[in-house]
Design an enzyme around this catalytic site. Sequence first.
Site, PDB file in Angstrom:
ATOM      1  N   ASP A  46      20.024 -13.029  -9.081  1.00 28.54           N
ATOM      2  CA  ASP A  46      21.721 -12.962  -9.327  1.00 28.54           C
ATOM      3  C   ASP A  46      22.410 -13.915  -8.382  1.00 28.54           C
ATOM      4  O   ASP A  46      21.866 -14.258  -7.440  1.00 28.54           O
ATOM      5  CB  ASP A  46      22.292 -11.580  -8.694  1.00 28.54           C
ATOM      6  CG  ASP A  46      21.762 -10.581  -9.709  1.00 28.54           C
ATOM      7  OD1 ASP A  46      21.336 -10.821 -10.901  1.00 28.54           O
ATOM      8  OD2 ASP A  46      21.907  -9.234  -9.384  1.00 28.54           O
ATOM      9  N   TYR A  81       3.232  11.384   8.731  1.00 27.99           N
ATOM     10  CA  TYR A  81       2.895  12.830   8.825  1.00 27.99           C
ATOM     11  C   TYR A  81       1.653  13.145   9.659  1.00 27.99           C
ATOM     12  O   TYR A  81       1.412  14.125  10.378  1.00 27.99           O
ATOM     13  CB  TYR A  81       2.657  13.262   7.322  1.00 27.99           C
ATOM     14  CG  TYR A  81       4.059  13.772   6.743  1.00 27.99           C
ATOM     15  CD1 TYR A  81       4.670  14.432   6.966  1.00 27.99           C
ATOM     16  CD2 TYR A  81       4.103  13.174   5.334  1.00 27.99           C
ATOM     17  CE1 TYR A  81       6.001  14.920   6.626  1.00 27.99           C
ATOM     18  CE2 TYR A  81       5.610  13.310   4.735  1.00 27.99           C
ATOM     19  CZ  TYR A  81       6.145  14.371   5.240  1.00 27.99           C
ATOM     20  OH  TYR A  81       7.334  14.817   4.646  1.00 27.99           O
TER      21      TYR A  81
END
Lengths: 367, 648
Positions: A248, A100
């Site tokens: 996982d 920005y």
Amino acid sequence: MAQKARTATAVEKKLIGVADVVIHAAERRQDPTLTIPVRSLSNVTFNDRKGLIEMGKRKQARSFFNVGMAKKFMQTVLVADALCELQRANLTTSLREIYYRSKHTIKNSHENTLDTQDESDPLIEDLEVSLEALREELHVRAENAGSIVGPLVLVDDGDRVDCARLGKGGYSVPSIVEPEYLQIRQCTADFLLLVEKGTQWNRLSEDKFWRRYNCVLLTGNGQPPRGVRRLARRLHEEKRLPVYVLVDNDPWGYYIYSVIKQGSINLAFESQRMAIPKAKFVGLSSADPEAYELPRNVGIKLNDKDVARAKELLGYTWFQKKSWQAEIKRMLSSGLKYELDALANKDFQFLTKKYLPRKLKEQDWLD
Amino acid sequence: MAAPGRKESPSKPDSPAALPKPTVSAVEMGARQREISVSEFFTKNRHLLGFDNPRKALLTCVKEAVDNALDACEEAGILPDVVVKLEAVANGSNGTTPPPASQASRFRITITDNGPGIVRQQIPPIFAKLLYGSKFHRLRMSRGQQGIGISAAGMYGQLTTGKPVQIISRTSARAPAHYFEVQIDTKKNEPMILEKKQIDWESPRGTQVTLEVEGRYQKGRASVDEYVEQTIIANPHVKLTYLTPEGETKEFRRTYDQLPAAPREIKPHPYGIELGMLLKMLQDTKSHWLSGFLAGDFSRVSPRLAEDICKAAGLSPRARPRDVHGQAAENLYKGIQATKIMAPPTNCLSPIGEQAILAGLYQQIKGDFYTAVSRPPAVYRGNPFVIEAGLAYGKGPEQAQERQARKEIPLAEGEAAENDSELARVIRYANRVPLLYQQSACVCYKAVLDTTWRNYGVAQSRGAVPSGPMVIFVHMASVWVPFTSESKEAIAEYDEIRKEITLALRECGRRLGAFLRRRERAHSEFRRRNIFELYIEEVVESCNRLKSGKLAVAKLRDQLQKMAMKRTGGEKTDELLGQNGGGPEGLPHSIIVTPEGVEGAVPAAIDAAPVVAASPNGGPAATAARPARRAGKTKGRAKSKRAARKRG
């Protein structure tokens, strides 16, 4: 802007160097050019001795008088300017704020300097690499996206944080954990357990696993952000904690482990400060479903993307160890992946009470 | 199309006693059989002629009347000047005021032309007898084919409002004008004259038809408005005035002052006929010998070729045509198919022509680029035909400028990606008549889908028309256009036709691609030049801030600008952007419109039509040439373009 009394920091000088490139080139009537190391798989090598992914020597030139690069060059200078402003004001900010700050409409046109954040983010990484300054040193931070709990005491902005007394929520790891900002006052743990998922970290924290096994619990909620990786590395280095990784059982889990251990391809230049070559992979291994009698029906079928990713991993130099090739191939031949959460099928506290104790006792991990 | 004939009555000899007695005897059934008149048939099946619903019926009525007017004018060699007037009419009694156009259910349609007029005796059958006309029995290109149209429109009006068709016609300034009110006797398919008289009429020559029908007026796709606009595109030699039911007057000026070449009438080509047709021709011929019949009644059959055909069929060239039937006729038919015969003559066709298509598209559609292609004649089933395609691309300079103005506001994130994804419009014509219904059944539309527009720089998703501000024009001119139904809405799919359309579209596409590529190149060249100028300021400002404001800003800017000038090659690149001869930017039969002007041969509006010998009274000289769009090649085009953009 900058007070006369304050001397420019090293990073600030480096950023000003970008302007000098332009000025000097213009004096000699040359095309202003920035050289930026290439950040891709083709420009990284695995250093077997150090156990790290290292960035190669290939560089790309970004010059101003080239239609394809002119805008990027202009944006790079613009972002350097914004970063320098941060240095002078001694503030830290986010990637989005940099975007920005640098965005405005170019004079006499309807064109914006930057259209989306996707344009500015890589430029910051470019500057990190070419100026050899870490993102933290550039005063750019990411969101706090990690939690830590365990017998350790930190000092953050002068506040003493005892991570053993923060309930089950733990301490939220800031994105900048360099010694100037965060000090490790004390640590009595025996090892560090880095968990991929916040849910499993919560389970372990709630069960006070860290108290029984005297360890530090750390999570990065998925791919661990820099702050988490850097903190793990500091605890490993400064407090000599062995690091164990619990992810996982799928290609992405394996890759998370490898990023913690050897560093990532994109941020190869930071491996030196981030990677933990001695980290161990405790689970979920593709051998676990059988060893821990997980029923087949809690597995998930590997999709095409998973298979493609797993095959890619098989090709990476840092996955060439026999044990790892066997591990990945076993997953591929079973055709299934397992989430850590699947352990709950046996018992809600299976992870805390059975799985991890047995793993640690049997020293059943991959290197 | 023949009227359904009398059916054979099923009079079988009485069956043996074992069979049950039928409830209705054959004699009784036989008594019920009777002839059906063609008008009765179409009264019940009016959807076959395009009168399915009120909206479509209104369009069909206008279309049939305008088609007839244009055909008549062109055949007589008169530049057509047509007035179409639609009025909403109060339902039922005459006293009440008519409702607004959008609510009205009844309309009066008046079509006036400046054609040759109709002789008094012919008026009733032309307007009130189905299958009566001049066009069915000859092979010649015209809009109408069957002689059903206008009578069917009249019949529809009669059926829905009970009002007769009113006709005024005058054949020359010296002859009186005749006024007729006719209706059709649907049982006999014969005209009934309700009123006839001589009247005073202001026009020196021409015909005026007035129909009152049930209909619905709604703008948009497949509306009367669209029909009128599309007619003008394919017929730029027509001056048309359209008085809408809402009281507006739309003037469509003539932009092309040449009548289409009058098509010749031809004899059928041997490849185009079927066995039954051949049998009929064998019976009807005036020739005494078979070889004479073949050479005389068909096109492209020389006496020698006729003998060859007879030999191939195993028949004597001296055989009497009337004696050739049964197996012999079949052999003759096969013999014809096996013999190599030259393609039919093509002077029976009158294509619109590239210039006229361009003129039509340019007048009616706003765009940046226009092109047109006429294919050489080809043949399907023995019928010669010509395919023409055209293309208008872009939104026109006015809209482009408007968009430019809108861009002056700084854009927020995500706004830049906004671009309209409208689909291209396909406009189809058969013998200069726009086809507005059943687009997807038409071979023209299918050929558009089949063309890979992506090769020409236009986006196209799978199985769809290309997207972008584009109008695609396809015209088929033929002595016999193979429609899929009597209502003439879609052209049937023949491989030969499809191939020709595809080839024409590809040529258009190639030209469009070349135009788009050139525009893109000019644009990027412009950008290249501009890009450094724009960014230098940013870079210099940033450097100055990095150096804490202690930079010699002007010096750095100057140094960089000098380098930029050198890199872009200065004025030399202007030449690169220039033209390279030929048509506009080297493209044949194309028009390119830019905010600075128009390139290519643009026919200026012709209001006072150069008077053709046959029409002593040309239209009044209302000479208001369209001001904004004038043909004009600026020599330093690239320069002026740059200058214009810089200012912007």
